[in-house]
Design a protein around this motif. Structure first.
Motif, short mmCIF file in Angstrom:
data_model
loop_
_atom_site.label_atom_id
_atom_site.label_comp_id
_atom_site.label_asym_id
_atom_site.label_seq_id
_atom_site.Cartn_x
_atom_site.Cartn_y
_atom_site.Cartn_z
N PHE A 135 0.83 -1.20 0.00
CA PHE A 135 0.00 0.00 0.00
C PHE A 135 0.86 1.25 0.00
CE2 PHE A 135 -2.79 -3.14 1.91
CZ PHE A 135 -4.02 -2.84 1.35
N ALA A 136 0.49 2.21 -0.81
CA ALA A 136 1.14 3.52 -0.79
C ALA A 136 0.45 4.35 0.27
CB ALA A 136 1.03 4.19 -2.14
N ILE A 137 1.18 4.73 1.31
CA ILE A 137 0.61 5.60 2.35
C ILE A 137 0.78 7.05 1.91
CG2 ILE A 137 0.67 6.23 4.79
CD1 ILE A 137 -0.11 3.25 4.22
N THR A 138 1.96 7.38 1.39
CA THR A 138 2.19 8.71 0.82
C THR A 138 1.62 8.68 -0.59
OG1 THR A 138 4.24 8.93 2.07
CG2 THR A 138 3.92 10.43 0.22
N ARG A 139 0.56 9.42 -0.82
CA ARG A 139 -0.12 9.41 -2.11
C ARG A 139 0.70 10.11 -3.19
NH1 ARG A 139 -3.78 5.64 -2.24
NH2 ARG A 139 -5.86 6.38 -1.88
#
Length: 188
Positions: A157-161
């Motif tokens: 998952f990318a937390i920083t978009r």
């Protein structure tokens, strides 16, 4: 008249199908995907495996995991979350043990028309890359058929978009799945 004919199939009282109905050609292409998967060289059971210990410290460092791995609520089986939150871009790996055969994501009950599923091989084992093709890439999942009725799922998952592309997320997921597979091989 044409407008009435076009609207004839729709009414306010019927629920629509959010995704196209699978055609015979689509079903054939899904069966072709399943046929592309290699045979599993050996069973690597996930029974009794503590997913939060699936990566030795050297692999945690390689994955840039900076937080203590933590269990998460079960999602089709046990889940452990590994956060890489020490530097940007922040991302997370969710490792799951799913009690299902890999082909369930291609032709079975876990197949979703909204997801793109691509066959691949991870460490000699049949695997799939699974992601939503539309929209902002937020995650990518690698599924590895490790044993009969058992799939190792590693979702990144990318937390920083906006900082990681879908190909990057899929590469990261495949790399983490390969590392987890190495641990399972060494254990068996």
């Amino acid at each position: 008249m044409l407008a009435m004919a076009a609207l004839a199939g729709c009414s306010a009282g019927t629920e629509g199908t959010p995704y196209p109905v699978e055609t015979a050609a689509t079903a054939a292409s899904q069966s072709a995907k399943a046929a592309q998967l290699p045979q599993r060289p050996a069973d690597l059971s996930l029974q009794g495996v503590n997913l939060c210990e699936i990566f030795p410290q050297v692999q945690l460092d390689a994955l840039k995991i900076t937080s203590v791995p933590r269990t998460a609520p079960e999602q089709d089986g046990p889940v452990c979350v590994f956060d890489a939150d020490g530097a940007e871009p922040v991302h997370s790996y969710h490792v799951r043990a799913v009690p299902a055969d890999l082909d369930q994501w291609i032709t079975g009950s876990r197949k979703k028309n909204s997801m793109t599923t691509e066959p691949k091989t991870i460490g000699g084992y049949p695997a799939l890359t699974n992601y939503r093709a539309a929209g902002d890439p937020a995650d990518c999942e690698t599924l590895v058929g490790v044993a009969k009725g058992q799939t190792l799922a590693v979702q990144t998952f990318a937390i920083t978009r906006g900082r990681l592309t879908r190909p990057q997320l899929c590469d990261m997921s495949a790399h983490a799945a390969d590392l987890a597979l190495q641990t399972l091989k060494a254990r068996n």
